[in-house]
Write an enzyme that holds these catalytic residues in place. Sequence first.
Site, PDB file in Angstrom:
ATOM      1  N   GLY A 356       0.827  -1.199   0.000  1.00 38.48           N
ATOM      2  CA  GLY A 356       0.000   0.000   0.000  1.00 38.48           C
ATOM      3  C   GLY A 356       0.857   1.243   0.000  1.00 38.48           C
ATOM      4  N   GLY A 359       2.069   5.739   4.695  1.00 36.79           N
ATOM      5  CA  GLY A 359       1.194   6.376   5.667  1.00 36.79           C
ATOM      6  C   GLY A 359      -0.127   5.692   5.917  1.00 36.79           C
ATOM      7  N   GLY A 361      -0.407   2.654   7.374  1.00 39.97           N
ATOM      8  CA  GLY A 361      -0.333   1.827   8.581  1.00 39.97           C
ATOM      9  C   GLY A 361       0.181   0.426   8.376  1.00 39.97           C
ATOM     10  N   LYS A 362       1.040   0.204   7.391  1.00 40.33           N
ATOM     11  CA  LYS A 362       1.543  -1.156   7.143  1.00 40.33           C
ATOM     12  C   LYS A 362       2.460  -1.617   8.277  1.00 40.33           C
ATOM     13  CE  LYS A 362       3.418  -0.041   3.240  1.00 40.33           C
ATOM     14  NZ  LYS A 362       3.037   1.390   3.236  1.00 40.33           N
ATOM     15  N   THR A 363       3.424  -0.774   8.629  1.00 41.72           N
ATOM     16  CA  THR A 363       4.389  -1.151   9.675  1.00 41.72           C
ATOM     17  C   THR A 363       3.706  -1.269  11.027  1.00 41.72           C
ATOM     18  OG1 THR A 363       6.135  -0.009   8.447  1.00 41.72           O
ATOM     19  CG2 THR A 363       6.574  -0.528  10.752  1.00 41.72           C
ATOM     20  N   SER A 679      -2.761   2.501 -18.754  1.00 44.51           N
ATOM     21  CA  SER A 679      -4.131   2.882 -18.397  1.00 44.51           C
ATOM     22  C   SER A 679      -4.510   4.297 -18.833  1.00 44.51           C
ATOM     23  CB  SER A 679      -4.340   2.744 -16.883  1.00 44.51           C
ATOM     24  OG  SER A 679      -3.496   3.624 -16.183  1.00 44.51           O
ATOM     25  N   LYS A 722      -7.550   5.010  -7.620  1.00 42.88           N
ATOM     26  CA  LYS A 722      -7.833   6.035  -8.623  1.00 42.88           C
ATOM     27  C   LYS A 722      -9.119   6.788  -8.297  1.00 42.88           C
ATOM     28  CE  LYS A 722      -5.342   3.720 -12.376  1.00 42.88           C
ATOM     29  NZ  LYS A 722      -5.406   3.037 -13.674  1.00 42.88           N
TER      30      LYS A 722
END
Length: 780
Positions: A356, A359, A361-363, A679, A722
């Site tokens: 993702g 910022g 919140g993965k970690t 795209s 998007k």
Amino acid sequence: MNPERSEYIEIPVLPLRDVVIYPYMVIPLFVGRDKSIKCIEASMNKNKKIMLVTQKEAEIDEPTDNDLFTIGTTASILQMLKLPDGTVKVLVEGLQRAKVKKINNENGYFTAQIQLICTPEITEKEQSILIRTTLNQFENYVKFNKKISPEILNSLNNITNASQLSDMIAIHMPLKLSEKQSILETYNTNERLERLMAIMESEIDLLQVEKRIRNRVKKQMEKSQREYYLNEQMKAIQKELGEMDETLDEHEILKRKITTIKMPKEAQEKMASELHKLKMMSPMSAEATVVRSYIDWMIQIPWNIRSKVKKNLTQAQKILDSDHFGLDKVKERILEYLAVQSRINTVKGPILCLVGPPGVGKTSLGQSIARATGRKYIRMALGGIRDEAEIRGHRRTYIGSMPGKIIQKMAKVGVKNPLFLLDEIDKMSCDIRVDPASALLEVLDPEQNVAFNDHYLEVDYDLSNVMFIATSNSTNIPAPLLDRMEIIRISGYTEFEKLNIAKSYLKPKQIKRNALKSNELTIEDSVVTNIIRYYTREAGVRNLERELSKICRKCVKNLILNKSLKKIKITTDNLHDYLGIKKYDFGKTNYKNQIGQVIGLAWTEVGGELLTIEAACISGKGKLIYTGSLGEVMQESIQAALTVVRSQANKLGIKKNFYEKNDIHVHVPEGATPKDGPSAGIAMCTAIVSCLTGIPVKSDIAMTGEITLRGQILTIGGLKEKLLAAHRGGIKKVLIPYDNEKDLQEIPKTILKGLFVHPVKHIKEVLNLSLENTPYFSSK
């Protein structure tokens, strides 16, 4: 008989540091003190005679008469040389002992009244016996002390004066300053020689002990290498002095530690071999340090220590909900994963990779999983790692070698079943020489990591109990590594989610971090909404947190400067006082309807972005020009879009040969930022049609989709990101490929409520919806 003469002689005095001059002694002296240089010059102007007296303390720069010994030596200056640095080099020869009676300091240097000291006379027979006895003793001393050249002994054999012989021997003896001065002050030749012979006898005894120690060490060295000589010599010295302590053997301590650790058989055999090798080595050798370091690492590694894993899914869900707002699908997948692991009592299975934008919140999600499962948490940042040895370690043949980061982190955490977060796995550097991603294959493959082999350890280590979770901004990860992980996408947050995150997590966190009390600062919900809309434009909440931190800092400053101010309330009216003017517009686009300008939608590592695409038709020879740091795929999309326009030129009311006398220039602004992907195909085609037909493009429409040569619209990825970008940018209508309509079920209703999403199959529909006027062929 009094050896001192009765008459007084006035003579310049030169204070000396750390040296005692004897009669018959020729020595160069370096003089640097101004007073001493004046003394030398005064002596040279008279009879070149000078009195040499040693200082009691060498550290004193400006000695007085109390700082000098009273007995010294008169000398003759043989040569004087002034050096470039201002100092003077003099060559002096000692003449006779003398006693200082009175020192004067009137002419800028010392002068003294001295009495010359005469050596008492002895009989010729007595002198001959003393010389022979002393020379025999000195010859014996020279045999043991290899530092004295035998040539000195030859020169002493020619001396027939006992007093001169005593002074010459004293010159070559390694005596302390006080001992040298004491011998100078001994007037009687017999006493002087007796003192020297006693000193030589004592030195001979010490040299014999030293030789005995060396011989004992050499015998012990017959069974070991010569490099251990220094250590064995120290042991022999301790034994000679009786200071050898009987302490517990270090090897025995290490052996006990190893037996208490339940290592695999392979590791036990390796440790036994290394311990035996260490025992045979000298502790002072370099190789012993390497072996000892290896044993220490092996002891630190958690071979059989585990932390208790929690299996309460209800509690795990509460922890995940309390730490993170939203992310329902992500949490659901994590709970499914934990449920399966709790039943089979192992962590073998897919490695989760949280993908993702920054910022989101993965970690911190990895930390929450560790807390929910009760596992110890360890994080390894992979950004910038470009060497396989960072993962696998260096072989012990290299100086300063160490285990790899994986083993180092395991030793640090102290248990064999932690949660191991591999942060920013897509940021590893790879080239033709090094590929750390390949080293991670063994770590992340459940079938292989049961026997992970670190180059430093040289034995297998079981990583199968470790719960690995990776984070990444994109899926630009080597295919073999990506194949071993299950991708869990974390999209950007909606405005509603950001508002709740700010209220529940970010605002309390920043109030506490900036030492504010909860009643000192009030921030209305409408203020947070305005910050989200007008001061940030991001997929995550990192910049939102920075803006809240900025408000808190300014409030702390105002409260300290204005003592009467007790509370501060932030409203939409005074928000600009804290954050300045608005950075972005919300609910309206930045453009008017223009010819050849289209808003596309892009999906990047940092989330969704609005992409402005411009096309212009200029006189030329049919060239297609494209600028804006476009990648190969995007360049091909432009060529495909132009082919579609040329194939349908008649239907669009465009002259067939329009390209023969015109150049078409397609530009994507922000040229410093690289762009790529298929795209933007329909946006490119729309921009070209607009510039050729002169029909403006509606500014409130954004579009995304890949175009074929037949004008068909193909599916794209990153639809949620998007649409979030379109919502943030104030876009009202979005055109998406028809085949992506099924993905709208994944989009939050709060986003779809503010957007009109229109699925399209063909470029005809796109042109009809996006251009102000309907093109020619659309009425048919």
